[in-house]
Design a protein around this motif. Structure first.
Motif, PDB file in Angstrom:
ATOM      1  N   UNK A 160     -12.711  37.472  69.368  1.00 24.97           N
ATOM      2  CA  UNK A 160     -13.388  38.792  68.689  1.00 24.97           C
ATOM      3  C   UNK A 160     -12.802  39.234  67.551  1.00 24.97           C
ATOM      4  N   UNK A 161     -11.580  39.295  67.563  1.00 30.84           N
ATOM      5  CA  UNK A 161     -10.809  39.902  66.402  1.00 30.84           C
ATOM      6  C   UNK A 161     -10.656  38.748  65.136  1.00 30.84           C
ATOM      7  N   UNK A 204      -2.526  37.415  76.050  1.00 35.78           N
ATOM      8  CA  UNK A 204      -3.272  36.016  76.107  1.00 35.78           C
ATOM      9  C   UNK A 204      -4.062  35.984  74.730  1.00 35.78           C
ATOM     10  N   UNK A 205      -4.416  37.099  74.086  1.00 33.14           N
ATOM     11  CA  UNK A 205      -4.985  37.174  72.778  1.00 33.14           C
ATOM     12  C   UNK A 205      -4.080  36.663  71.775  1.00 33.14           C
ATOM     13  N   UNK A 255     -18.721  41.998  73.902  1.00 37.15           N
ATOM     14  CA  UNK A 255     -19.431  42.675  74.981  1.00 37.15           C
ATOM     15  C   UNK A 255     -19.204  41.695  76.370  1.00 37.15           C
ATOM     16  N   UNK A 256     -18.870  40.402  76.276  1.00 37.81           N
ATOM     17  CA  UNK A 256     -18.617  39.665  77.319  1.00 37.81           C
ATOM     18  C   UNK A 256     -17.054  40.043  77.801  1.00 37.81           C
ATOM     19  N   UNK A 257     -16.054  40.256  76.931  1.00 42.72           N
ATOM     20  CA  UNK A 257     -14.877  40.721  77.144  1.00 42.72           C
ATOM     21  C   UNK A 257     -14.847  41.858  77.760  1.00 42.72           C
ATOM     22  N   UNK A 275     -21.224  36.378  66.791  1.00 42.97           N
ATOM     23  CA  UNK A 275     -19.852  35.977  67.553  1.00 42.97           C
ATOM     24  C   UNK A 275     -19.068  37.135  68.170  1.00 42.97           C
ATOM     25  N   UNK A 276     -18.670  37.912  67.180  1.00 46.67           N
ATOM     26  CA  UNK A 276     -17.816  39.109  67.393  1.00 46.67           C
ATOM     27  C   UNK A 276     -18.744  39.900  68.431  1.00 46.67           C
TER      28      UNK A 276
END
Length: 317
Positions: free
Chosen positions: A88-89, A196-197, A171-173, A165-166
């Motif tokens: 995301x980031x 982990x990120x 949302x999935x995260x 994609x972000x």
């Protein structure tokens, strides 16, 4: 008759306060990203921000002896860490370099809608009417803010896809993180998710070192700020609030961010918002207020004796 205290709201206020801290710090991130993003590429900025956040969270976790997350929490931590903290980031930083701010705001703000739909489908949270109406109003406000910010900026297909994609990974995260919070604490889930990120973004380590050697001090300090506050603190308060409410309502709360960004840009960057921007920000706030309303409880069929509204009923009624 003495009215019983509304303990539901009393229990909810810590989550509301934590969510307020989150949205204020996330809004402030947009101001800092403008400075840091001028000297750091998207991947390097994401890695530097996450590394600073991981160090801070790791130190606090060691001091508080948080310990290793339970095995049941790891699927949610791993998924949210990779998608939300990592992908995301990078996608958001990269996308905002390809499109104007208004387009980015409009595309990314489909995220809360996706959260509501995914949490209803995967977590069984349901879609209460106030949430749906509130999100519709807030999304309309985000579109108005986005249109007012677009100006003559350019947008590319790649930039729009990156912002999409972000939104999807955000949302999935969030939906992945919710089950993890049933087994681990907010600090625990956030610390290991951020770690982990950071690992996900390690391929940008060489770029980060190279750019840090030439970046102005202000840009580097803004990157560190992003790691300490909008990441370490804000993601922890987010997890604390998410553990105490539904993912859909938390997602809707983030529609406060566009309104706060308008206000902060006005105060900090001296960017005077136009009437259209202010109207959009007001709609965002109004929608969040609607989304957080509790659904009206079903009317009881039992009527208190002596009530002025009581009436006799018969089987024919």
């Amino acid at each position: 008759m003495t009215k019983a205290p509304d303990t539901g709201y009393q229990k909810e206020w810590p989550a509301v306060a934590a969510a307020a801290v989150t949205v204020v710090l996330w809004a402030s991130a947009f101001v800092s990203i403008r400075s840091a993003g001028s000297a750091y590429s998207p991947g390097a900025l994401a890695l530097g921000r996450l590394a600073a956040g991981t160090v801070a969270l790791g130190a606090i976790s060691l001091i508080r002896r948080v310990g290793w997350p339970p095995r049941a929490a790891w699927p949610g931590i791993a998924c949210s860490g990779f998608l939300w903290f990592g992908v995301y980031m990078v996608a958001l930083n990269w996308g905002e370099q390809q499109v104007d701010a208004g387009t980015a705001a409009m595309v990314v703000n489909i995220g809360p809608i996706l959260i509501a739909l995914l949490s209803s489908r995967l977590l069984g949270e349901g879609l209460p009417r106030p949430l749906l109406w509130g999100m519709a109003v807030s999304f309309g406000g985000a579109v108005v803010v986005g249109l007012s910010m677009s100006g003559s900026g350019g947008s590319s297909v790649l930039g729009v896809l990156l912002c999409l994609v972000a939104a999807v990974t955000y949302a999935s995260g969030v939906v992945s993180q919710k089950p993890a919070l049933r087994h681990g604490g907010a600090l625990q889930v956030t610390t290991f998710g951020c770690l982990i990120g950071t690992v996900t973004c390690l391929p940008f380590a060489g770029t980060l070192v190279s750019e840090a050697a030439h970046a102005p001090l202000s840009a580097t300090l803004n990157m560190v700020y992003l790691g300490l506050f909008p990441t370490a603190l804000a993601f922890t308060t987010w997890a604390f609030a998410l553990a105490r409410t539904t993912a859909g309502r938390m997602g809707a709360t983030t529609y406060v961010v566009p309104a706060l960004v308008v206000l902060m840009s006005w105060l900090v960057l001296d960017e005077v918002p136009g009437a259209m921007t202010l109207a959009g920000g007001a709609l965002c706030l109004a929608g969040v207020a609607v989304s957080r309303r509790r659904p009206r409880p079903a009317r009881s069929t039992v009527v208190a004796t002596g009530s002025p509204t009581a009436r006799e009923t018969s089987p024919a009624d």
